[in-house]
Design a protein around this motif. Structure first.
Motif, PDB file in Angstrom:
ATOM      1  N   ARG A   1       0.827  -1.210   0.000  1.00  0.00           N
ATOM      2  CA  ARG A   1       0.000   0.000   0.000  1.00  0.00           C
ATOM      3  C   ARG A   1       0.860   1.258   0.000  1.00  0.00           C
ATOM      4  N   LEU A   2       1.972   1.217   0.746  1.00  0.00           N
ATOM      5  CA  LEU A   2       2.874   2.376   0.749  1.00  0.00           C
ATOM      6  C   LEU A   2       3.404   2.653  -0.649  1.00  0.00           C
ATOM      7  N   LYS A   3       3.763   1.607  -1.356  1.00  0.00           N
ATOM      8  CA  LYS A   3       4.277   1.789  -2.717  1.00  0.00           C
ATOM      9  C   LYS A   3       3.208   2.381  -3.628  1.00  0.00           C
ATOM     10  N   GLU A   4       1.988   1.920  -3.447  1.00  0.00           N
ATOM     11  CA  GLU A   4       0.895   2.453  -4.268  1.00  0.00           C
ATOM     12  C   GLU A   4       0.642   3.923  -3.948  1.00  0.00           C
ATOM     13  N   GLU A   5       0.642   4.272  -2.664  1.00  0.00           N
ATOM     14  CA  GLU A   5       0.412   5.657  -2.283  1.00  0.00           C
ATOM     15  C   GLU A   5       1.559   6.560  -2.697  1.00  0.00           C
ATOM     16  N   GLU A   6       2.763   5.992  -2.737  1.00  0.00           N
ATOM     17  CA  GLU A   6       3.931   6.778  -3.123  1.00  0.00           C
ATOM     18  C   GLU A   6       3.810   7.294  -4.552  1.00  0.00           C
ATOM     19  N   THR A   7       3.191   6.503  -5.415  1.00  0.00           N
ATOM     20  CA  THR A   7       3.050   6.925  -6.807  1.00  0.00           C
ATOM     21  C   THR A   7       2.133   8.141  -6.945  1.00  0.00           C
ATOM     22  N   LYS A   8       1.321   8.400  -5.919  1.00  0.00           N
ATOM     23  CA  LYS A   8       0.399   9.542  -5.966  1.00  0.00           C
ATOM     24  C   LYS A   8       1.037  10.820  -5.424  1.00  0.00           C
ATOM     25  N   GLY A   9       2.258  10.679  -4.893  1.00  0.00           N
ATOM     26  CA  GLY A   9       2.937  11.860  -4.380  1.00  0.00           C
ATOM     27  C   GLY A   9       3.583  11.599  -3.043  1.00  0.00           C
ATOM     28  N   GLN A  10       4.900  11.788  -2.981  1.00  0.00           N
ATOM     29  CA  GLN A  10       5.617  11.480  -1.747  1.00  0.00           C
ATOM     30  C   GLN A  10       5.268  12.432  -0.611  1.00  0.00           C
ATOM     31  N   LEU A  11       5.122  13.709  -0.916  1.00  0.00           N
ATOM     32  CA  LEU A  11       4.858  14.668   0.159  1.00  0.00           C
ATOM     33  C   LEU A  11       3.544  14.366   0.866  1.00  0.00           C
ATOM     34  N   ALA A  12       2.528  14.075   0.089  1.00  0.00           N
ATOM     35  CA  ALA A  12       1.237  13.746   0.698  1.00  0.00           C
ATOM     36  C   ALA A  12       1.354  12.481   1.541  1.00  0.00           C
ATOM     37  N   LEU A  13       2.146  11.512   1.045  1.00  0.00           N
ATOM     38  CA  LEU A  13       2.298  10.263   1.768  1.00  0.00           C
ATOM     39  C   LEU A  13       3.015  10.488   3.103  1.00  0.00           C
ATOM     40  N   VAL A  14       4.139  11.202   3.103  1.00  0.00           N
ATOM     41  CA  VAL A  14       4.893  11.344   4.350  1.00  0.00           C
ATOM     42  C   VAL A  14       4.117  12.168   5.374  1.00  0.00           C
ATOM     43  N   ARG A  15       3.326  13.137   4.907  1.00  0.00           N
ATOM     44  CA  ARG A  15       2.522  13.897   5.865  1.00  0.00           C
ATOM     45  C   ARG A  15       1.478  12.999   6.515  1.00  0.00           C
ATOM     46  N   ASN A  16       0.907  12.099   5.734  1.00  0.00           N
ATOM     47  CA  ASN A  16      -0.050  11.143   6.293  1.00  0.00           C
ATOM     48  C   ASN A  16       0.627  10.190   7.273  1.00  0.00           C
ATOM     49  N   LEU A  17       1.820   9.748   6.932  1.00  0.00           N
ATOM     50  CA  LEU A  17       2.553   8.835   7.804  1.00  0.00           C
ATOM     51  C   LEU A  17       2.899   9.487   9.136  1.00  0.00           C
ATOM     52  N   LEU A  18       3.273  10.767   9.092  1.00  0.00           N
ATOM     53  CA  LEU A  18       3.625  11.456  10.326  1.00  0.00           C
ATOM     54  C   LEU A  18       2.397  11.697  11.189  1.00  0.00           C
ATOM     55  N   THR A  19       1.276  11.946  10.554  1.00  0.00           N
ATOM     56  CA  THR A  19       0.034  12.168  11.301  1.00  0.00           C
ATOM     57  C   THR A  19      -0.377  10.906  12.056  1.00  0.00           C
ATOM     58  N   SER A  20      -0.151   9.752  11.438  1.00  0.00           N
ATOM     59  CA  SER A  20      -0.542   8.476  12.057  1.00  0.00           C
ATOM     60  C   SER A  20       0.700   7.670  12.428  1.00  0.00           C
ATOM     61  N   TRP A  21       1.693   8.324  13.025  1.00  0.00           N
ATOM     62  CA  TRP A  21       2.983   7.681  13.290  1.00  0.00           C
ATOM     63  C   TRP A  21       2.870   6.462  14.203  1.00  0.00           C
ATOM     64  N   GLN A  22       1.808   6.424  15.033  1.00  0.00           N
ATOM     65  CA  GLN A  22       1.684   5.315  15.987  1.00  0.00           C
ATOM     66  C   GLN A  22       1.533   3.955  15.312  1.00  0.00           C
ATOM     67  N   ASP A  23       1.036   3.919  14.071  1.00  0.00           N
ATOM     68  CA  ASP A  23       0.818   2.615  13.429  1.00  0.00           C
ATOM     69  C   ASP A  23       2.106   2.004  12.869  1.00  0.00           C
ATOM     70  N   GLY A  24       3.215   2.738  12.903  1.00  0.00           N
ATOM     71  CA  GLY A  24       4.504   2.186  12.508  1.00  0.00           C
ATOM     72  C   GLY A  24       4.811   2.248  11.028  1.00  0.00           C
ATOM     73  N   ARG A  25       3.856   2.690  10.211  1.00  0.00           N
ATOM     74  CA  ARG A  25       4.127   2.723   8.774  1.00  0.00           C
ATOM     75  C   ARG A  25       5.248   3.696   8.423  1.00  0.00           C
TER      76      ARG A  25
ATOM     77  N   THR B   1      15.872  21.344   5.019  1.00  0.00           N
ATOM     78  CA  THR B   1      16.177  19.911   4.924  1.00  0.00           C
ATOM     79  C   THR B   1      15.112  19.074   5.621  1.00  0.00           C
ATOM     80  N   TRP B   2      14.626  19.558   6.777  1.00  0.00           N
ATOM     81  CA  TRP B   2      13.652  18.794   7.557  1.00  0.00           C
ATOM     82  C   TRP B   2      12.252  19.428   7.519  1.00  0.00           C
ATOM     83  N   ARG B   3      11.984  20.168   6.488  1.00  0.00           N
ATOM     84  CA  ARG B   3      10.702  20.878   6.446  1.00  0.00           C
ATOM     85  C   ARG B   3       9.505  19.932   6.489  1.00  0.00           C
ATOM     86  N   ASN B   4       9.652  18.747   5.868  1.00  0.00           N
ATOM     87  CA  ASN B   4       8.498  17.857   5.752  1.00  0.00           C
ATOM     88  C   ASN B   4       8.699  16.456   6.322  1.00  0.00           C
ATOM     89  N   PHE B   5       9.922  16.164   6.761  1.00  0.00           N
ATOM     90  CA  PHE B   5      10.182  14.840   7.333  1.00  0.00           C
ATOM     91  C   PHE B   5      11.321  14.971   8.330  1.00  0.00           C
TER      92      PHE B   5
END
Length: 955
Positions: A793-817, A942-946
């Motif tokens: 799923r991460l690979k699929e979401e990555e194709t839609k845009g990395q910035l959107a993906l990493v912001r989502n991952l940081l928002t839900s960091w507890q799930d470990g993705r 450098t760390w603006r988004n991750f």
């Protein structure tokens, strides 16, 4: 000839009955997708039934059938090849299972010193105790021998391969001599019965007559005629009711009658004839006469220095290497070997003969401590990674905060606060409790050396023992590596230091220590004859095999459970030198690793770590917020005091154990609500193990179940949500903050592990948050299907845009993705640039500005390839000082906003580095800016988004 296969990234799998070759094969596509190049397998040779780990090998000539068939293994190997992956195999050269499942050991028990395999095992056939001469002590009984015998818990029975002595599920073979005597007695009984037994038992009489004519087998397994005869007797027993009744009746007579002590005389006499002596388990540490794996009597050491043993143990391994099914070897407990260097030399020579490329990939489980270096003469690619683990862990420990916690520990715990004294005392303790027999044997050998030396002639055995124990307890490393009459400077330094420390602690032992120094440094008189010189060298090499187990049990398995200012530092291979590591020191160690051991493993969690990487990363945060931690602990102590029970006049837990409990809860508390019930059950087992390892109020030798139950009751009571429990909500509030910044530490650790010199190693399941404690907790099953689904799923979401993906991952960091994503992206970048990370230059990158101490950065460079790695460190301390504290002095959770905190903090790029960079993790492009310092990148950008950055030249 092709170059040896060097892993790019390894992934440790723990094989057992539930996870075998077929299950591993199904995981291969996922591991390749993650970026792993080599499975790193736990031992795969035949082990004791239901072995959870595989280190109790019973037959090195077979793959473990519980893991699957040879065809299943071949299928796994073929699948790995199809995916371009290798197999790093864990090899156990030091010991085997002391079990009748082990055919070599069984033969020794049956034939004693006459066995072909008697020389395979490290057995003292001439111990000081006369009753053990030419016997092996088997400390397997739950009570003293006489009581067990008269309770009818020992019994002879007939089996397909002969007579066995049974003690519950344990069975031991009877010697051919004793078996012949029993069978001859039965033949006489039949002859005396005359015609009454003629017809019904004629087959038995004829068989017994044929057995009496056979010569007794004297070596190796039973001869073919005897095997056939025993099978015939077994068949008769199971198919002829009169024969069965006759044998059962006579066995009952031999086995004695409860309540009639004299009826056991015959059985006792039979047992006395054996090449082994069954004994109460508590006598093991006093009387054992075979070398064990540490203090584990179920694991008997083998004499790997014997070429026959070496070849027998490794025959199948060399076949698998020759077939290309195994591409690397991990050598377990190399410090247990008589001569590790000779072993590695022999191993590489045989691997070449088996068809492997020169320099076959081999790593050794060697624990480096106190600035120790791996011997440069070893033909290995490095260690299994504890040295890297402790260096990396120390990078995330705040020195000032640790000092504050140590000061608090001194006030609060009531325990010894000098860690070197703790280690010294605990090493002495385990020598007294666990290794009494080993100490006595070494002292006896040392005494014989002293008798032949004018300076040692009048030293008593008591004086020599005091010196030996004090020097061994003072040795700051696991062992030295003297193998001939040349003592290298590194070994000399450690021995001289240990001698000086022993004399300082025990001045009265000075004369004996000075003689021992002469022996250990082989500083013998010129007039000493050659045979005596060899005796000195033999003593030194035997002592070297002994110091490792003492360090392992006294340091790893005792001291690290006693000294608790900050338990994230209590790890295998840790030392005062690796408690706090500066950025500059971290760079220095990385550069040294790149120059000397570029293919060593870089571990952060293993099957032997005391805590997983994520647990340690959380607990390290306490050094960043020491005042907040001290405040919490002091009030938790007040609130929870009434819940303590008094056992033998002492509150449970005491202050030291209470600190241990709170830190354990901080580090391992689940991120998901539904995992809490299972965690509490895991905690029960863990607390008992931790308390027994500490050996202060309970132990494995003398368990105090009242104390253990009180400890468990305290822990569960403070975790029960009920009115009046003020601790739990306060703990949960505090723990959430620590967990957040611990996650930040974990992400930084992952990126540094993957990009530092060495081969990154992943323990199973740690690509998501993993909050495991010491084994067996860390051997719980891993849900690989969920991980594979998340990665897809991460690979699929990555194709839609990395910035959107990493912001989502940081928002839900507890799930470990977010950890999974970072692992996957970084590993694939490493795989795409293998030579860059394998041989590329390591360049520390300077950080300037007000927050420079909170970043670690370096570049990797080879030809036209560049990688730039940037991670934060000590973020909670940084936030506490720069923003308005929330939650009673704690920084509020939230990923660091670059504009507000990193303003004015820059990376000063190497002069030849590119100006424009592509962020592998976010897809952003960063442009350097000119400054008086040279080209720089701002950390705000450098760390603006991750929260960590992996950059490469923007093409």
């Amino acid at each position: 000839m092709a170059s040896p296969h060097i892993p790019t990234a390894t992934y440790r799998l723990q094989f057992n009955r539930q996870f075998g070759f077929i299950e591993a094969r199904e995981v291969v596509p996922y591991l390749q997708a993650l970026g792993i190049t080599d499975i790193y397998a736990s031992p795969l040779l035949k082990a004791r039934k239901d072995s959870p780990h595989g280190y109790d090998v019973t037959d090195p000539g077979q793959l473990n059938p519980e893991l699957g068939s040879r065809e299943d293994f071949t299928s796994l190997a073929d699948t790995l090849k199809q995916h371009g992956m290798g197999l790093l195999l864990d090899v156990v050269p030091n010991h085997m299972a002391a079990s009748v499942d082990n055919p070599w050991w069984r033969d020794v028990l049956r034939h004693g010193r006459a066995s072909t395999y008697a020389a395979y095992f490290d057995i003292d056939w001439q111990p000081a105790r006369p009753g053990l001469v030419n016997k092996v002590l088997l400390p397997v009984l739950g009570e003293p021998f006489g009581k067990v015998l008269e309770n009818q818990q020992l019994a002879l029975k007939l089996a397909e391969d002969g007579f066995r002595v049974c003690y519950y599920e344990k069975e031991f073979p009877l010697s051919p001599f004793s078996s012949r005597r029993i069978l001859d007695g039965w033949a006489q009984t039949l002859a005396a019965d005359g015609g009454a037994a003629e017809q019904a038992l004629s087959q038995l009489r004829d068989l017994l007559a044929s057995l009496s004519a056979l010569p007794l087998p004297r070596a190796g397994e039973l001869s073919t005629p005897w095997q056939q005869a025993w099978k015939s007797l077994w068949h008769l027993y199971n198919t002829n009711p009169p024969v069965k009744a006759f044998i059962d009746r006579n066995l009952r007579k031999l086995n004695g009658k409860k309540g009639d002590p004299q009826s056991f005389n015959q059985l006792e006499g039979i047992l006395a004839e054996q090449a082994y002596r069954l004994a109460y388990w508590r006598v093991a540490n006093e009387e054992i006469n075979y070398r064990r794996f540490f203090d584990v009597s179920d694991l008997v050491a083998i004499r790997m220095e014997d070429k026959r043993v070496f070849e027998a143990v490794h025959a199948l391994i060399f076949q698998l290497v020759g077939a290309g099914q195994v591409t690397g070897l991990r050598i377990d407990h190399i410090d247990g070997l008589y001569d590790p260097q000779e072993y590695l030399n022999r191993l590489q020579e045989h691997l070449s003969a088996a068809g492997s490329s020169p320099g076959f990939y081999v790593v050794a489980e060697k624990i480096l401590s106190d600035g120790e270096e791996l011997p440069a003469t070893w033909r290995t690619h490095g260690t299994t990674g504890y040295d890297f683990l402790n260096s990396l862990n120390g990078l995330f420990v705040d020195e000032e905060g640790l000092a504050a916690l140590e000061e608090f520990y001194a006030r609060y715990s009531g325990a010894e606060t000098d860690f070197t004294r703790v280690v010294y005392n605990q090493k002495k303790l385990v020598m007294t409790r666990l290794f009494t027999s080993e100490v006595r044997n070494l002292v006896g050998e040392l005494g014989r050396l002293a008798e032949g030396d004018r300076l040692g002639h009048d030293l008593t055995l008591a004086e020599l023992e005091e010196a030996l124990v004090a020097v061994t307890a003072s040795l700051g490393i696991y062992r030295t590596y003297i193998r001939d009459f040349t003592v290298v400077q590194q070994d000399r330094h450690y021995i001289e230091t240990a001698i000086a420390e022993a004399v300082r602690r025990c001045p009265a032992a000075g004369p004996a220590c000075r003689f021992l120094r002469q022996v250990l440094l082989l500083d013998f008189p010129v007039s000493l004859p050659p045979e005596q010189r060899q005796a000195w060298l033999r003593f030194v090499m035997r002592w070297q095999q002994f110091t490792g187990p003492v360090m392992a049990k006294g340091y790893e398995d005792t001291s690290l459970y006693i000294y608790n200012p900050l338990v994230s530092l209590n790890e295998v291979g840790s030392s005062p030198r690796t408690r706090c590591i500066s950025v500059a020191e971290f760079h220095r160690r990385n550069k040294t690793r790149q120059e000397r051991w570029p293919h060593t493993l870089n571990a952060t969690s293993t099957h032997d770590t005391k805590r997983s990487e994520d647990v340690r990363a959380r607990i390290n945060v306490l050094t960043e917020i020491p005042n907040a931690w001290v405040e919490r602990v002091e009030r938790w102590r007040r609130w929870n005091g009434p819940k303590k029970l008094n056992i033998k006049g002492e509150p449970v837990p005491d202050g030291n154990m209470e600190l241990f409990i709170y830190q354990t809860l901080i580090g391992a508390w689940p991120l998901l609500e539904e995992e809490i019930p299972a965690f509490k059950e895991r905690l029960r087992t863990y607390m008992v193990k931790a308390a027994r390892e500490a050996k202060t109020r309970t132990s494995w030798l003398d368990p105090d179940t009242d104390y253990e139950n009180a400890l468990i009751e305290f822990v569960l009571s403070i975790l029960t949500p009920e009115p009046g429990n003020r601790f739990l909500p306060d703990f949960l509030s505090f723990q959430k903050v620590v967990a957040f910044y611990g996650a930040w530490n974990s992400l930084a650790q992952i990126l540094l592990k993957i990009t530092s010199p060495g081969v990154p190693d992943f323990y199973q399941g740690t690509e998501l948050w993993n909050l495991s404690l010491v084994d067996p907790d860390n051997r719980r099953p891993v849900d690989f299907k969920t991980r594979a689904r998340l990665l897809q799923r991460l690979k699929e979401e990555e194709t839609k845009g990395q910035l959107a993906l990493v912001r989502n991952l940081l928002t839900s960091w507890q799930d470990g993705r977010v950890k999974l994503y970072l692992t996957y992206k970084s590993l694939h970048f490493r795989c795409d640039h293998r030579e860059l990370f394998a041989t590329g230059e390591y360049i520390p990158v300077a950080v300037t500005g007000s927050s420079s101490g909170h970043a670690c950065a370096f570049a990797r460079h080879l030809g036209r390839e560049w990688a730039l790695v940037v991670v934060p460190r000590l973020p909670a301390r940084m936030l506490t000082g720069k923003v308005i504290p929330a939650n009673g002095g704690l920084p509020a959770p939230g990923f660091l906003p670059g504009e507000t905190l990193w303003q004015g903090t820059n990376l000063v790029l190497p002069e030849q580095a590119p100006g424009n960079w592509h962020n592998i993790l976010t897809g952003e492009v960063l442009a350097s800016i000119p400054s008086p310092e040279g080209k720089v990148l701002t950390l705000a950008d450098t760390w603006r988004n991750f929260p960590v950055a992996l950059l490469t030249e923007d093409q």
